[in-house]
Design a protein around this motif. Structure first.
Motif, PDB file in Angstrom:
ATOM      1  N   LEU A  27     -60.832  22.945 -17.044  1.00  0.00           N
ATOM      2  CA  LEU A  27     -60.379  22.582 -15.420  1.00  0.00           C
ATOM      3  C   LEU A  27     -60.315  23.997 -14.756  1.00  0.00           C
ATOM      4  O   LEU A  27     -60.844  24.042 -13.803  1.00  0.00           O
ATOM      5  CB  LEU A  27     -59.091  21.930 -15.502  1.00  0.00           C
ATOM      6  CG  LEU A  27     -59.287  20.565 -16.271  1.00  0.00           C
ATOM      7  CD1 LEU A  27     -57.628  19.875 -16.115  1.00  0.00           C
ATOM      8  CD2 LEU A  27     -60.202  19.437 -15.709  1.00  0.00           C
ATOM      9  N   ALA A  28     -59.627  24.840 -15.535  1.00  0.00           N
ATOM     10  CA  ALA A  28     -59.478  26.280 -14.742  1.00  0.00           C
ATOM     11  C   ALA A  28     -60.807  26.974 -14.239  1.00  0.00           C
ATOM     12  O   ALA A  28     -60.619  27.690 -13.351  1.00  0.00           O
ATOM     13  CB  ALA A  28     -58.504  27.129 -15.450  1.00  0.00           C
ATOM     14  N   SER A  29     -61.818  26.813 -15.254  1.00  0.00           N
ATOM     15  CA  SER A  29     -62.733  27.434 -14.861  1.00  0.00           C
ATOM     16  C   SER A  29     -63.535  27.149 -13.815  1.00  0.00           C
ATOM     17  O   SER A  29     -64.700  27.721 -13.334  1.00  0.00           O
ATOM     18  CB  SER A  29     -63.895  27.497 -16.142  1.00  0.00           C
ATOM     19  OG  SER A  29     -64.208  26.095 -16.335  1.00  0.00           O
ATOM     20  N   LEU A  30     -63.198  25.841 -13.284  1.00  0.00           N
ATOM     21  CA  LEU A  30     -64.051  25.247 -12.149  1.00  0.00           C
ATOM     22  C   LEU A  30     -63.668  26.069 -10.827  1.00  0.00           C
ATOM     23  O   LEU A  30     -64.290  26.015 -10.025  1.00  0.00           O
ATOM     24  CB  LEU A  30     -63.717  23.686 -12.104  1.00  0.00           C
ATOM     25  CG  LEU A  30     -64.000  22.857 -13.193  1.00  0.00           C
ATOM     26  CD1 LEU A  30     -63.546  21.850 -12.843  1.00  0.00           C
ATOM     27  CD2 LEU A  30     -65.739  22.741 -13.134  1.00  0.00           C
ATOM     28  N   ILE A  31     -62.506  26.692 -10.833  1.00  0.00           N
ATOM     29  CA  ILE A  31     -62.003  27.233  -9.663  1.00  0.00           C
ATOM     30  C   ILE A  31     -62.411  28.825  -9.692  1.00  0.00           C
ATOM     31  O   ILE A  31     -61.985  29.567  -8.637  1.00  0.00           O
ATOM     32  CB  ILE A  31     -60.614  26.939  -9.166  1.00  0.00           C
ATOM     33  CG1 ILE A  31     -59.677  27.522 -10.306  1.00  0.00           C
ATOM     34  CG2 ILE A  31     -60.460  25.721  -9.074  1.00  0.00           C
ATOM     35  CD1 ILE A  31     -58.302  27.506  -9.706  1.00  0.00           C
ATOM     36  N   ASP A  32     -62.858  29.458 -10.570  1.00  0.00           N
ATOM     37  CA  ASP A  32     -62.902  30.809 -10.584  1.00  0.00           C
ATOM     38  C   ASP A  32     -61.916  31.666 -10.571  1.00  0.00           C
ATOM     39  O   ASP A  32     -61.711  32.688  -9.491  1.00  0.00           O
ATOM     40  CB  ASP A  32     -64.270  31.084  -9.774  1.00  0.00           C
ATOM     41  CG  ASP A  32     -65.202  31.977 -10.525  1.00  0.00           C
ATOM     42  OD1 ASP A  32     -65.084  32.466 -11.751  1.00  0.00           O
ATOM     43  OD2 ASP A  32     -66.122  32.461  -9.816  1.00  0.00           O
ATOM     44  N   PHE A  33     -60.663  31.503 -11.030  1.00  0.00           N
ATOM     45  CA  PHE A  33     -59.542  32.182 -10.597  1.00  0.00           C
ATOM     46  C   PHE A  33     -58.779  32.394 -11.969  1.00  0.00           C
ATOM     47  O   PHE A  33     -58.110  31.532 -12.335  1.00  0.00           O
ATOM     48  CB  PHE A  33     -58.772  31.421  -9.723  1.00  0.00           C
ATOM     49  CG  PHE A  33     -57.416  32.032  -9.302  1.00  0.00           C
ATOM     50  CD1 PHE A  33     -57.546  33.168  -8.538  1.00  0.00           C
ATOM     51  CD2 PHE A  33     -56.032  31.793  -9.663  1.00  0.00           C
ATOM     52  CE1 PHE A  33     -56.442  33.806  -7.945  1.00  0.00           C
ATOM     53  CE2 PHE A  33     -54.893  32.177  -9.147  1.00  0.00           C
ATOM     54  CZ  PHE A  33     -54.996  33.389  -8.211  1.00  0.00           C
ATOM     55  N   PRO A  34     -59.121  33.723 -12.603  1.00  0.00           N
ATOM     56  CA  PRO A  34     -58.473  34.034 -13.907  1.00  0.00           C
ATOM     57  C   PRO A  34     -57.352  33.914 -14.163  1.00  0.00           C
ATOM     58  O   PRO A  34     -56.812  33.535 -15.315  1.00  0.00           O
ATOM     59  CB  PRO A  34     -59.141  35.460 -14.311  1.00  0.00           C
ATOM     60  CG  PRO A  34     -59.637  35.937 -12.909  1.00  0.00           C
ATOM     61  CD  PRO A  34     -59.903  34.884 -12.040  1.00  0.00           C
ATOM     62  N   PHE A  35     -56.276  34.117 -12.969  1.00  0.00           N
ATOM     63  CA  PHE A  35     -54.885  34.150 -13.247  1.00  0.00           C
ATOM     64  C   PHE A  35     -54.248  32.668 -13.587  1.00  0.00           C
ATOM     65  O   PHE A  35     -53.312  32.661 -13.905  1.00  0.00           O
ATOM     66  CB  PHE A  35     -54.232  34.699 -11.764  1.00  0.00           C
ATOM     67  CG  PHE A  35     -55.000  36.066 -11.700  1.00  0.00           C
ATOM     68  CD1 PHE A  35     -54.644  36.975 -12.478  1.00  0.00           C
ATOM     69  CD2 PHE A  35     -55.561  36.343 -10.424  1.00  0.00           C
ATOM     70  CE1 PHE A  35     -54.878  38.235 -12.204  1.00  0.00           C
ATOM     71  CE2 PHE A  35     -56.110  37.472 -10.305  1.00  0.00           C
ATOM     72  CZ  PHE A  35     -55.679  38.551 -10.954  1.00  0.00           C
ATOM     73  N   LEU A  36     -55.117  31.605 -13.680  1.00  0.00           N
ATOM     74  CA  LEU A  36     -54.785  30.359 -13.932  1.00  0.00           C
ATOM     75  C   LEU A  36     -55.329  29.723 -15.333  1.00  0.00           C
ATOM     76  O   LEU A  36     -55.160  28.599 -15.860  1.00  0.00           O
ATOM     77  CB  LEU A  36     -54.989  29.146 -12.996  1.00  0.00           C
ATOM     78  CG  LEU A  36     -54.093  29.633 -11.539  1.00  0.00           C
ATOM     79  CD1 LEU A  36     -54.368  28.363 -10.807  1.00  0.00           C
ATOM     80  CD2 LEU A  36     -52.700  29.565 -11.969  1.00  0.00           C
ATOM     81  N   GLU A  37     -56.204  30.693 -15.928  1.00  0.00           N
ATOM     82  CA  GLU A  37     -56.771  30.415 -17.203  1.00  0.00           C
ATOM     83  C   GLU A  37     -55.629  30.412 -18.247  1.00  0.00           C
ATOM     84  O   GLU A  37     -54.680  31.073 -18.342  1.00  0.00           O
ATOM     85  CB  GLU A  37     -57.836  31.418 -17.468  1.00  0.00           C
ATOM     86  CG  GLU A  37     -59.238  31.276 -16.676  1.00  0.00           C
ATOM     87  CD  GLU A  37     -60.379  32.214 -17.144  1.00  0.00           C
ATOM     88  OE1 GLU A  37     -60.249  32.648 -17.971  1.00  0.00           O
ATOM     89  OE2 GLU A  37     -61.070  32.125 -16.219  1.00  0.00           O
ATOM     90  N   TRP A  38     -56.043  29.705 -19.252  1.00  0.00           N
ATOM     91  CA  TRP A  38     -55.022  29.595 -20.358  1.00  0.00           C
ATOM     92  C   TRP A  38     -54.392  30.759 -21.051  1.00  0.00           C
ATOM     93  O   TRP A  38     -53.444  31.079 -21.191  1.00  0.00           O
ATOM     94  CB  TRP A  38     -55.774  28.582 -21.464  1.00  0.00           C
ATOM     95  CG  TRP A  38     -55.067  27.979 -22.615  1.00  0.00           C
ATOM     96  CD1 TRP A  38     -54.218  27.056 -22.440  1.00  0.00           C
ATOM     97  CD2 TRP A  38     -54.643  28.638 -23.869  1.00  0.00           C
ATOM     98  NE1 TRP A  38     -53.525  26.702 -24.000  1.00  0.00           N
ATOM     99  CE2 TRP A  38     -54.133  27.833 -24.646  1.00  0.00           C
ATOM    100  CE3 TRP A  38     -55.292  30.053 -24.372  1.00  0.00           C
ATOM    101  CZ2 TRP A  38     -53.573  28.086 -25.868  1.00  0.00           C
ATOM    102  CZ3 TRP A  38     -54.979  30.175 -25.733  1.00  0.00           C
ATOM    103  CH2 TRP A  38     -54.052  29.451 -26.404  1.00  0.00           C
TER     104      TRP A  38
END
Length: 389
Positions: A27-38
């Motif tokens: 899910l996180a990879s869809l928004i291209d915002f690394p600060f919300l990645e696992w």
């Protein structure tokens, strides 16, 4: 439960480590915002930077449909606002005078990270409106059950504000900085967008460093030596120590060492060396993903005039142009950014208060606050040292 809950299972977790990494990142990879990645969020928790004792109680919401994770909402229960970089003291005082609960509150953001891009992580093949409504309803119940003063989302994706206003959230505007790449072919072409005086200043500053026999290198991903992450931590501490009580020293050594293991692919360093020396005299760290770049931390072991501007602004702009970066967010604060080609740009937070009178007060006055802030942004941009068309 209302009809909207049928078929969906809501759960709460006290750490991202309690959900599968690939599920979350799907899910996180869809928004291209690394600060919300696992990996980023787990590292904050695992290193001890985010925990109850530091004022961040992880309370992430998961939404599943037929067992599949279809939405994830990074959330934290807070009894303070340190490390949010949304300076809400005035609203706390308003609540205090009215005898209204302000803390604890629940906040959605990437802790200690004033970078725009937060939003709910939602699978592309489900009805997003249904999910957002479900999450907001669940948050309402969560706030009521736990006597929380408000729910807020900080440094949100600008495109998300209107959507969330439909669910009762009010938008608060804040001034930030951004560099935009207008298809520049190289650094010199970007320099051509600045006025004559500013071009002379930039060239003088860079020439001064060459005269000092200082070289600057950009190291990306696996090019970065492992021990540089510990050096970066020392730089981070040194820079913050200079600000005394205004320090923002929230991260620890374990976090920086973890970056080398888990986030290296999204990181580059700009590093300065004295001629003939192998160890850096200064360095800055950046995070990138897709066509976006964020400046994060900087520090030096030796004070050299203009070196901060080279490592934090000119070298990364040159790298951004060469690597098709569209937007570069250099971080908060410092009007010197405007003098070096960074436009003022609005950042946004979203707020909804549990107490109806406090919510009405906020929504009534935030319009005027935003008007004043927008005026300041326009004033800053009117003074930009750019070639006027």
């Amino acid at each position: 439960m209302t009809d909207i809950l049928k078929g969906y299972e809501i759960s709460w977790i006290d750490s991202v480590s309690r959900v599968d990494r690939d599920e979350w990142n799907g899910l996180a990879s869809l928004i291209d915002f690394p600060f919300l990645e696992w990996d980023w969020l787990r590292l904050l928790e695992e290193s001890g930077c985010v925990r109850l004792e530091t004022g961040w109680l992880s309370a992430h919401m998961l939404v599943r449909h037929e067992g599949r994770l279809v939405a994830a909402v990074p959330l934290y229960v807070r009894d303070q606002s340190d490390g949010e970089f949304i300076f809400d003291r005035v609203w706390y005082e308003v609540a205090q005078k009215g005898g209204i609960t302000y803390y604890p509150k629940v906040v959605g953001m990437s802790p200690y990270t004033p970078a725009s891009g937060y939003r709910f992580l939602i699978a592309p093949d489900v009805n997003a409106d249904v999910i957002v409504r479900l999450v907001c309803q669940t948050l309402d119940r969560f706030c009521t059950a736990n006597n929380l003063g408000s729910s807020a989302f900080n440094f949100v994706d600008p495109d998300w504000t209107k959507e969330m206003e439909a669910y009762g959230y009010a938008t608060w505007q804040h001034q930030g900085y951004v560099w935009e790449n207008h298809d520049y072919k190289d650094f010199e072409q970007w320099m051509g967008s600045l006025n004559g005086n500013r071009r002379k200043t930039v060239r003088r500053e860079r020439k001064s460093l060459k005269a000092e026999k200082i070289r600057v290198e950009i190291l990306v991903g696996d090019e970065i030596p492992d021990h540089y992450f510990l050096l970066m931590y020392k730089c981070y501490v040194s820079t913050n120590d200079k600000f005394g009580v205004w320090s923002c020293k929230y991260l620890n050594e374990e976090f920086f060492e973890g970056l080398s293991k888990y986030m290296r692919k999204n990181i580059f360093f700009s590093v300065a060396f004295r001629e003939g020396e192998e160890e850096p005299i200064a360095m800055a760290m950046f995070v990138f993903s897709g066509d976006r770049l964020w400046g994060r931390y900087w520090g030096c072991f030796e004070e050299v005039r203009f070196l901060h501007f080279e490592l934090c602004y000119y070298a990364p702009i040159e790298w951004a142009i060469a690597n098709d970066i569209r937007l570069y967010d250099p971080g908060m604060g410092g009007e010197h950014k405007a003098r070096r080609g960074f436009f003022s740009s609005p950042c946004y937070s979203l707020h909804r208060f549990s107490d109806s009178s406090m919510d009405l007060t906020f929504k009534t006055y935030i319009l005027e606050v935003n008007t004043l802030e927008n005026g300041y942004i326009n004033e800053m941009n009117d003074m930009m040292p750019i070639v006027k068309s």
